[in-house]
Design an enzyme around this catalytic site. Structure first.
Site, mmCIF file in Angstrom:
data_model
loop_
_atom_site.group_PDB
_atom_site.id
_atom_site.type_symbol
_atom_site.label_atom_id
_atom_site.label_comp_id
_atom_site.label_asym_id
_atom_site.label_seq_id
_atom_site.Cartn_x
_atom_site.Cartn_y
_atom_site.Cartn_z
ATOM 1 N N SER A 144 58.838 -82.336 36.388
ATOM 2 C CA SER A 144 59.007 -83.709 36.867
ATOM 3 C C SER A 144 59.825 -84.486 35.856
ATOM 4 C CB SER A 144 57.640 -84.385 37.042
ATOM 5 O OG SER A 144 57.777 -85.772 37.262
ATOM 6 N N TYR A 157 49.379 -85.934 33.128
ATOM 7 C CA TYR A 157 50.447 -85.388 33.980
ATOM 8 C C TYR A 157 51.754 -85.253 33.214
ATOM 9 C CZ TYR A 157 53.414 -84.905 38.135
ATOM 10 O OH TYR A 157 54.309 -84.454 39.084
#
Length: 265
Positions: A144, A157
């Site tokens: 990401s 995350y």
């Protein structure tokens, strides 16, 4: 250096995290391109429903499994390879638990690490052995743009996605001599069940189908990183060069973080 491009004629494809979001859309897009896609997730029912939706010259074959189970991932690779070579694998399974300092949870952080990092490693081990022995293949890790630097609400995350980017870079240094290509996929915000819990406005939010189209196009081109939308990724890269104090201020301002309500854990 990263020029190897796999085609459906080279073997089968494998996608983890296939029951929803980007993974689900990617399975459908690859099948439409002619791939025989083995789709892995924990929910057998959702995989069966996904397989029934496949259109085009390819197909989707349900392959239920939990990425946190290393033995199950080894069995998955062995079952695919027993039928035909595994040419393309997208290790996409991941979880996202919003987490601010005020609601930090070691248990949720550990779950994020187990799925996003250890889960990828569980798939990588049998994949690397299979593809290295054949001297060909393509592995892509879904990371990401949150892995470029830390983002609000993403303490665990961002840490896992940064780890995946570094893992792919490190492996690429060996795999270039083994005939195996590795890529890292860095999406921006994509509308999924996971991102629906975000309490802030998500810039340049994309639909999973649009993200899958970008990924398929990237897999078909030489290169190491597949990132989109490019404007958002470029902006994060640019502000990521700022000193820490300025970076933190700029991201809070850009995402409207100031004044956002803190959610309980």
């Amino acid at each position: 250096m990263f020029s190897k491009v796999m085609r459906p004629a080279d073997g089968a494809a494998w996608v983890t995290g296939a029951s929803g979001g980007i993974g689900r859309a990617l399975c459908l897009a690859l099948a439409a391109e002619g791939w025989c896609v083995h789709a892995t997730a924990r929910s057998a029912d959702r995989l069966e429903a996904l397989a029934a939706e496949a259109e085009g010259p390819g197909e989707i074959r349900p392959l239920p499994g939990d990425v946190t189970d290393a033995a199950a991932m080894t069995r998955a690779v062995e079952s695919i390879a027993a039928e035909r070579p595994l040419a393309l694998a997208v290790l996409n399974a991941g979880v996202y638990h919003p987490m601010r300092a005020q609601t930090f949870s070691a248990a949720r952080a550990r779950q994020t690490f187990d799925v996003n990092l250890a889960g990828v490693a569980n798939g990588l081990e049998p994949l690397l052995a299979h593809m290295s022995a054949r001297g060909t293949g393509h592995i892509a890790l879904t990371a990401s743009v949150a892995g470029y630097r830390g983002l609000p609400d993403a303490a665990a995350y961002s840490a896992t996605k940064a780890g995946l980017i570094a893992m792919a870079e490190a492996l690429a240094m060996d795999l270039v001599d083994l005939g195996v290509r590795i890529s890292v996929i860095n999406p921006g915000f994509v509308e999924t069940e996971a991102t629906s819990v975000n309490a802030f406005e998500m810039p340049m939010l994309m639909q999973p189908e649009a993200a899958a189209t970008k990924i398929v196009a990237g897999l078909q081109r030489p290169g190491f990183e597949i990132r989109f939308p490019w404007q958002f990724a470029a902006m994060l890269r640019l502000i990521g060069l700022l000193p820490n104090r300025w970076y933190i201020w700029a991201v809070r301002k850009a995402l409207g973080w100031e004044g956002v309500e803190v959610r309980g854990g």
